[in-house]
Design an enzyme around this catalytic site. Structure first.
Site, PDB file in Angstrom:
ATOM      1  N   GLU A 171      -4.352   4.039  14.295  1.00 35.67           N
ATOM      2  CA  GLU A 171      -5.223   3.072  14.976  1.00 35.67           C
ATOM      3  C   GLU A 171      -5.887   3.616  16.233  1.00 35.67           C
ATOM      4  O   GLU A 171      -6.831   3.015  16.729  1.00 35.67           O
ATOM      5  CB  GLU A 171      -4.468   1.771  15.298  1.00 35.67           C
ATOM      6  N   ARG A 207       0.837  -1.204   0.000  1.00 32.78           N
ATOM      7  CA  ARG A 207       0.000   0.000   0.000  1.00 32.78           C
ATOM      8  C   ARG A 207       0.873   1.257   0.000  1.00 32.78           C
ATOM      9  O   ARG A 207       2.075   1.199   0.218  1.00 32.78           O
ATOM     10  CB  ARG A 207      -0.902   0.008   1.255  1.00 32.78           C
ATOM     11  N   HIS A 241       0.823   0.864  16.094  1.00 28.23           N
ATOM     12  CA  HIS A 241       0.610  -0.283  16.990  1.00 28.23           C
ATOM     13  C   HIS A 241       1.753  -0.358  18.010  1.00 28.23           C
ATOM     14  O   HIS A 241       2.399  -1.393  18.184  1.00 28.23           O
ATOM     15  CB  HIS A 241       0.481  -1.596  16.193  1.00 28.23           C
ATOM     16  N   LYS A 275       2.585   1.673   7.220  1.00 26.46           N
ATOM     17  CA  LYS A 275       3.060   0.846   8.337  1.00 26.46           C
ATOM     18  C   LYS A 275       4.007   1.632   9.231  1.00 26.46           C
ATOM     19  O   LYS A 275       4.572   2.652   8.828  1.00 26.46           O
ATOM     20  CB  LYS A 275       3.806  -0.405   7.812  1.00 26.46           C
ATOM     21  N   TYR A 289       0.054   4.012  10.735  1.00 28.77           N
ATOM     22  CA  TYR A 289      -0.208   2.984  11.751  1.00 28.77           C
ATOM     23  C   TYR A 289       1.081   2.769  12.547  1.00 28.77           C
ATOM     24  O   TYR A 289       2.164   2.670  11.954  1.00 28.77           O
ATOM     25  CB  TYR A 289      -0.585   1.635  11.110  1.00 28.77           C
ATOM     26  N   ASP A 349      -5.416 -11.749  13.997  1.00 25.67           N
ATOM     27  CA  ASP A 349      -4.489 -10.698  14.435  1.00 25.67           C
ATOM     28  C   ASP A 349      -4.668 -10.360  15.916  1.00 25.67           C
ATOM     29  O   ASP A 349      -3.819  -9.691  16.500  1.00 25.67           O
ATOM     30  CB  ASP A 349      -4.628  -9.443  13.564  1.00 25.67           C
TER      31      ASP A 349
HETATM   32  N1  LIG Z   1      -6.835 -10.538   9.435  1.00 25.97           N
HETATM   33  C1  LIG Z   1      -6.933  -9.304   8.986  1.00 25.97           C
HETATM   34  O1  LIG Z   1      -6.309  -8.946   7.976  1.00 25.97           O
HETATM   35  C2  LIG Z   1      -7.837  -8.321   9.667  1.00 25.97           C
HETATM   36  C3  LIG Z   1      -8.167  -7.102   9.056  1.00 25.97           C
HETATM   37  C4  LIG Z   1      -9.060  -6.246   9.705  1.00 25.97           C
HETATM   38  C5  LIG Z   1      -9.583  -6.609  10.957  1.00 25.97           C
HETATM   39  N2  LIG Z   1      -9.209  -7.788  11.535  1.00 25.97           N
HETATM   40  C6  LIG Z   1      -9.734  -8.252  12.830  1.00 25.97           C
HETATM   41  O2  LIG Z   1     -11.083  -8.687  12.686  1.00 25.97           O
HETATM   42  C7  LIG Z   1     -11.695  -8.698  13.980  1.00 25.97           C
HETATM   43  C8  LIG Z   1     -13.072  -8.072  13.920  1.00 25.97           C
HETATM   44  O3  LIG Z   1     -12.942  -6.675  13.652  1.00 25.97           O
HETATM   45  P1  LIG Z   1     -14.214  -5.723  13.534  1.00 25.97           P
HETATM   46  O4  LIG Z   1     -13.705  -4.424  12.996  1.00 25.97           O
HETATM   47  O5  LIG Z   1     -15.311  -6.405  12.829  1.00 25.97           O
HETATM   48  O6  LIG Z   1     -14.621  -5.539  15.073  1.00 25.97           O
HETATM   49  P2  LIG Z   1     -16.018  -4.997  15.630  1.00 25.97           P
HETATM   50  O7  LIG Z   1     -15.744  -4.472  16.991  1.00 25.97           O
HETATM   51  O8  LIG Z   1     -16.687  -4.120  14.628  1.00 25.97           O
HETATM   52  O9  LIG Z   1     -16.923  -6.321  15.760  1.00 25.97           O
HETATM   53  C9  LIG Z   1     -16.659  -7.356  16.674  1.00 25.97           C
HETATM   54  C10 LIG Z   1     -17.974  -8.017  17.030  1.00 25.97           C
HETATM   55  O10 LIG Z   1     -17.675  -9.196  17.798  1.00 25.97           O
HETATM   56  C11 LIG Z   1     -18.740  -9.356  18.692  1.00 25.97           C
HETATM   57  N3  LIG Z   1     -18.405 -10.329  19.718  1.00 25.97           N
HETATM   58  C12 LIG Z   1     -17.673 -10.170  20.852  1.00 25.97           C
HETATM   59  N4  LIG Z   1     -17.623 -11.336  21.540  1.00 25.97           N
HETATM   60  C13 LIG Z   1     -18.329 -12.255  20.809  1.00 25.97           C
HETATM   61  C14 LIG Z   1     -18.647 -13.615  20.969  1.00 25.97           C
HETATM   62  N5  LIG Z   1     -18.247 -14.307  22.058  1.00 25.97           N
HETATM   63  N6  LIG Z   1     -19.392 -14.238  20.026  1.00 25.97           N
HETATM   64  C15 LIG Z   1     -19.800 -13.563  18.930  1.00 25.97           C
HETATM   65  N7  LIG Z   1     -19.555 -12.256  18.725  1.00 25.97           N
HETATM   66  C16 LIG Z   1     -18.812 -11.610  19.648  1.00 25.97           C
HETATM   67  C17 LIG Z   1     -19.005  -7.939  19.200  1.00 25.97           C
HETATM   68  O11 LIG Z   1     -20.267  -7.826  19.825  1.00 25.97           O
HETATM   69  C18 LIG Z   1     -18.899  -7.144  17.886  1.00 25.97           C
HETATM   70  O12 LIG Z   1     -20.167  -7.003  17.271  1.00 25.97           O
HETATM   71  C19 LIG Z   1     -10.702  -7.970  14.889  1.00 25.97           C
HETATM   72  O13 LIG Z   1      -9.958  -8.909  15.613  1.00 25.97           O
HETATM   73  C20 LIG Z   1      -9.809  -7.223  13.925  1.00 25.97           C
HETATM   74  O14 LIG Z   1      -8.534  -6.946  14.476  1.00 25.97           O
HETATM   75  C21 LIG Z   1      -8.340  -8.632  10.925  1.00 25.97           C
END
Ligand SMILES: NC(=O)c1ccc[n+]([C@@H]2O[C@H](COP(=O)([O-])OP(=O)(O)OC[C@H]3O[C@@H](n4cnc5c(N)ncnc54)[C@H](O)[C@@H]3O)[C@@H](O)[C@H]2O)c1
Length: 377
Positions: A118, A15, A96, A75, A94, A270
């Site tokens: 972040e 990016r 972190h 980054k 970012y 992550d």
């Molecule tokens: N792998 C990647 O490249 C990448 C990229 C972006 C985000 N992420 C990750 O994705 C994850 C989700 O991010 P987001 O922006 O959607 O977060 P968010 O806060 O918008 O949504 C998280 C949801 O999880 C729910 N939740 C909490 N505990 C729960 C449970 N026990 N059962 C079911 N649902 C539950 C919450 O109520 C909330 O609605 C994060 O860990 C974020 O870091 C990863």
């Protein structure tokens, strides 16, 4: 203000922090923008496009850091960039910090002004510079899941949308936040039968109102998860508990309940992952198999679609970058609470509680720094 956009040098980061459209906006407000040669190429933006938008190209990263008052990046700086950073230089990227003491101490020593994407936060507690990447990852989760359901990739050999006369696949999404909502929209659009689970009843009510009829909602609990994984073809982990490790909603023993070729995409990897058997993988080698269940656990999913990710990220960062450039970081942070919360490390002091706590460093009150800066001005 003089703004510099270096080429990202962290491994596999394609990016870039500013598009030619962003250069045009900054130029319109009277700012000077220096972009490193080839900085945008991996995201699909040629040097000629930056030049046409009014940027000046510099051949080396040293020249970009050397001339800029504000560096815009994607980054966190890596070790070989530390020495390029100047005292009082504003870095908007970012960071972190809480995950790297080395980086934190390096930025403290440099006396730079580190405004972290972040932790920029809206009054409703949403994180506007993280949301775009969750949107990308959520949509990608279904695209990747659909691919790995194909037989040659060790999946069940199921087309998510089915065809006339053949029922569609079942998609289970754990967590109905940004990632989960975007994943549900994509899976529903393909014609799959989708179930979203969340612990927030208010969230489930909202999703139930806005989602198409092929999406159903269910309370997230162990009983329901055990029932649903038996019949799911694609399971997407999308939970987040802010500031905490993700809970293991799918444990090792539950894999036995799944059918061979079921695909797990743990987007929450992550944050430690919500599937016990997941560990972070890379785009070069994204999957592994345990008990005939395909695991996809890439920790930086947006990295595979740098054009989309760059444009999505810069759509969100540019309005803040403009405020920083127009007013200077001090006045911009006095006027805008979102930006003020982004200040993590400033002129040798830690201003963000989570970073101070992570490494036992003294915490300086952000207001005292902004007041002192006003007095000096
Ligand atoms: N792998 C990647 O490249 C990448 C990229 C972006 C985000 N992420 C990750 O994705 C994850 C989700 O991010 P987001 O922006 O959607 O977060 P968010 O806060 O918008 O949504 C998280 C949801 O999880 C729910 N939740 C909490 N505990 C729960 C449970 N026990 N059962 C079911 N649902 C539950 C919450 O109520 C909330 O609605 C994060 O860990 C974020 O870091 C990863």
């Amino acid at each position: 203000m003089v703004i510099g956009v270096p080429k990202e040098i962290k491994n596999n980061e394609n990016r870039v922090a500013l598009t030619p459209a962003g250069v045009t906006e900054l130029r319109k407000h009277g700012h000077t923008v220096y972009v490193q040669v080839n900085a945008g190429v991996s995201s699909g933006f040629e040097d000629a496009e930056y030049i046409a938008a009014g940027a000046q190209m510099l051949p080396t990263i040293e020249e970009v850091y050397g001339i800029a008052e504000m560096i815009m990046k994607v980054k966190e700086p890596i070790a070989q960039e530390y020495d390029l950073i100047k005292e009082n230089q504003l870095l908007f990227t970012y960071f972190h910090f809480a995950s790297s003491e080395e980086l934190t101490r390096a930025m403290l020593a440099k006396g730079a002004v580190c405004l972290a994407y972040e932790t920029v936060e809206r009054p409703d507690r949403s994180l506007p510079l993280l949301v775009p990447m969750s949107e990308v990852a959520g949509r990608m989760a279904v695209q990747e899941g659909a691919k790995y359901l194909e037989k040659p990739l060790k999946g069940r050999g199921i087309l998510l949308g089915g065809v006339p006369g053949v029922k569609p696949g079942n998609v289970l999404i754990l967590g109905g936040g940004i990632v989960g909502t975007q994943a549900a929209k994509m899976a529903a659009g393909l014609g799959a039968h989708v179930t979203i689970m969340d612990v927030s009843l208010a969230r489930l009510r909202y999703l139930s109102d806005i989602m198409p009829p092929n999406v159903q909602t269910m309370m997230s609990n162990e009983y329901n998860i055990r029932e649903m994984i038996k019949v799911s073809d694609l399971i997407i982990g999308a939970v987040l508990i802010p500031g905490a490790k993700a809970p293991h909603l799918i444990t090792r023993d539950m894999l036995k309940l799944m059918r061979a070729g079921t695909v797990l995409v743990d987007v929450a990897v992550d944050q430690g992952g919500c599937i016990e058997t997941c560990h972070p993988t890379t785009h070069e080698d994204p999957t592994f198999i345990i008990d005939d269940v395909v695991h996809y656990c890439v920790a930086n999913m947006p990295g595979a679609v740098p054009y989309t990710s760059t444009v999505a990220l810069t759509n969100a960062t540019l309005p803040y970058a403009l405020q920083l450039a127009n007013k200077g970081w001090q006045q911009a942070c006095r006027d805008n609470m979102d930006l003020r919360l982004g200040l993590n490390v400033v002129e040798g002091k830690v201003l963000y509680q989570g970073v101070a706590e992570a490494f036992g460093l003294p915490l300086t009150d952000v207001n005292s720094v902004l007041t002192r800066e006003a007095e000096l001005a």
